[in-house]
Design an enzyme around this catalytic site. Structure first.
Site, PDB file in Angstrom:
ATOM      1  N   LEU A   1      -3.787  -0.068   7.594  1.00 20.19           N
ATOM      2  CA  LEU A   1      -4.753  -0.388   6.464  1.00 20.19           C
ATOM      3  C   LEU A   1      -5.479   0.702   6.496  1.00 20.19           C
ATOM      4  O   LEU A   1      -6.084   1.356   7.624  1.00 20.19           O
ATOM      5  CB  LEU A   1      -5.611  -1.564   6.779  1.00 20.19           C
ATOM      6  CG  LEU A   1      -6.695  -2.042   5.870  1.00 20.19           C
ATOM      7  CD1 LEU A   1      -6.754  -3.608   5.868  1.00 20.19           C
ATOM      8  CD2 LEU A   1      -7.994  -1.470   6.410  1.00 20.19           C
TER       9      LEU A   1
ATOM     10  N   ASP B   1     -12.771   2.513   3.231  1.00 19.92           N
ATOM     11  CA  ASP B   1     -13.483   3.634   2.594  1.00 19.92           C
ATOM     12  C   ASP B   1     -13.258   5.047   2.835  1.00 19.92           C
ATOM     13  O   ASP B   1     -12.711   5.592   3.905  1.00 19.92           O
ATOM     14  CB  ASP B   1     -14.931   3.455   3.061  1.00 19.92           C
ATOM     15  CG  ASP B   1     -15.602   2.108   3.376  1.00 19.92           C
ATOM     16  OD1 ASP B   1     -14.789   1.125   2.698  1.00 19.92           O
ATOM     17  OD2 ASP B   1     -16.528   1.654   3.625  1.00 19.92           O
TER      18      ASP B   1
END
Length: 484
Positions: free
Chosen positions: A43, A46
């Site tokens: 994953l 930001d």
């Protein structure tokens, strides 16, 4: 969907061999992007430490290597010379000290004395899983690794909640000082940003107070990823308010907004020229960050996470999730930001297309004659279903509806969103990658970003007579090398 234990989520990565099988699974996904930065495994969320330095763009992203789950976070490093072609550099920041033992959370970069420094949140948890976030700093060495300062710059304030993170650093010439803005949440559940300053980059930081945005003293429940920059003679404040619903955003409680105005560092007050605006109207856009050290002071360069906290996506079944948006050139026009695809992106065009077939990598140039119109993307061969982009000329409103796609997700949050225009629809530039779509409307006055996961049958598009469309097949520009 896999149920993750805490031990699985917060496992320390000791060798690339541990994730080599996952890399082999992830890389063959039909939804791997070809011109967007994405995680090599697991994953990403930001963007971090985005900066231009000595002819090269450095970008880091939050990375959990084990799968489509938010767990132990690393900073993964990618570089580019043109913001279009990206190369993997590997892990630059790992959670390997007591101060960041449960993750290196988001932050920003600055160039000083020909060196890059990044400021990040060290996510510390004790044996009772109580969080204590530290503001930490590291310097990028010649090998592309971030070397941490032995101790944090400062600890969290005890008179706020544990939600104190995402340091944004700026240098203010007229004050001869550095300022750090920390996204925070008060004990009463109010969103804010805490401000620290120092005349030295690595020492003597002191708390100055809260950032006040005039007219928005009670707004949101947490201000994630604050970002303050100057473009021309205007200051721009961006942040992501959480734990609140905003008009036109469905059931979503995570947003990305901006103000154009003026920052007063004496009173720590941002004075906006007008009300807040949505930075992007799409389903999947968050944690936007402006690049530091951009040479042209009349523009910014911005990138964001294509995703939202708490949302889930179909690629979780393939054990990966996330990507970043296209980098965008940012200009100020009055009280509004203008966002445009990075200059030179047309070099990815392979050929102009004809007909209704929609390749998985494509750019569409759309012209509208001012009348109400419909554009359907990812339709079946007979023109049915797909993602609807409807323009209502009477109300000057674009509606994007993804509810007719085969793969539906996050239905409880939103499946249709509106884009209110101040003028007639004139044009759209649309960029489609394997699992994403980005709309730049009326030369970048409005944007809309979304994940989409079309099936093999959803490979056509259709439109009415009020639209004139040119389409171009695009080529890949991101590196998928397995570098850790």
């Amino acid at each position: 969907m896999k149920e993750w234990t805490r031990e699985e989520r917060y496992r320390v990565l000791k060798s690339k061999d541990e994730i080599a099988p996952l890399y082999e699974i992830n890389k063959v996904s039909n939804y791997r992007q070809k011109f967007h930065v994405q995680p090599i495994t697991g994953l990403s969320n930001d963007p971090n430490g985005f900066i231009y330095h000595q002819g090269k763009w450095h970008l880091f992203y939050q990375w959990c290597p084990w799968g489509a789950v938010h767990g132990l976070k690393y900073w993964y490093h990618v570089v580019s010379k043109d913001l279009i072609h990206w190369e993997n550099e590997g892990v630059a920041l790992a959670p390997d000290t007591v101060f960041d033992n449960k993750g290196c959370y988001s932050g920003t970069g600055i160039s000083s004395h020909d060196q890059i420094y990044v400021f990040y949140t060290g996510n510390h948890r004790d044996e009772n899983w109580v969080r204590k976030p530290y503001t930490c700093v590291a310097k990028l060495n010649e090998e592309g690794k971030l070397i941490k300062k032995d101790t944090p710059l400062f600890a969290p304030r005890e008179d706020y909640t544990e939600h104190q993170r995402d340091p944004m650093i700026v240098y203010v010439e007229e004050k001869q000082k550095y300022f750090i803005f920390i996204g925070a949440r008060s004990n009463e559940g109010r969103g804010t940003a805490l401000v620290y300053s120092s005349s030295k980059l690595l020492d003597e930081w002191s708390f100055q107070g809260e950032l006040r945005v005039k007219g928005y003293e009670e707004f949101g429940g947490m201000w994630e990823c604050p970002c303050l920059t100057t473009i021309g003679d205007k200051d721009v404040l961006i942040f992501s308010p959480q734990y609140t619903k905003l008009p036109g955003r469905g059931e979503c409680t995570n947003h990305n907004i901006y103000f154009v105005g003026k920052m007063d560092y004496d009173t720590l007050t941002f004075i906006p020229d007008t009300h807040y605006r949505y930075l992007d109207y799409g389903f999947d856009f968050y944690a936007a960050q402006m690049a530091a050290n951009v040479e042209d002071k009349n523009k910014g360069v911005m990138i964001a996470w294509m995703g939202l906290p708490d949302n889930h996506y179909p690629t979780e079944e393939e054990q990966w999730e996330g990507s970043l948006t296209l980098p965008r050139e940012i200009f100020v026009e009055g009280d509004r930001l203008i966002q445009k695809p990075i200059a030179g992106f047309t070099k990815l065009r392979i050929k102009e297309l004809s007909g209704r077939v929609l390749p998985s990598l494509v750019e569409l140039e759309v012209k509208c004659d001012g009348h109400s119109s419909d554009l359907r993307l990812f339709t079946k061969k007979d023109g049915s279903d797909g993602l609807m982009i409807h323009y209502d000329s009477h109300y000057k409103m674009i509606t994007v509806d993804k509810s007719q796609l085969d793969k539906r997700f996050n239905e409880e949050v939103f499946e249709a969103l509106d884009i209110p225009l101040d003028e007639d629809l004139d044009s759209m530039s649309i960029f489609i990658d394997q699992s994403s779509i980005e709309l730049f409307i009326n030369d970048g006055k409005y944007t809309f970003t979304a994940h989409v996961y079309p099936t093999e049958e959803e490979s056509y598009f259709d439109h009415d007579e009020h639209l004139d469309i040119k389409s171009y097949e695009l080529c890949s520009s991101v590196d998928e090398d397995f570098i850790v």
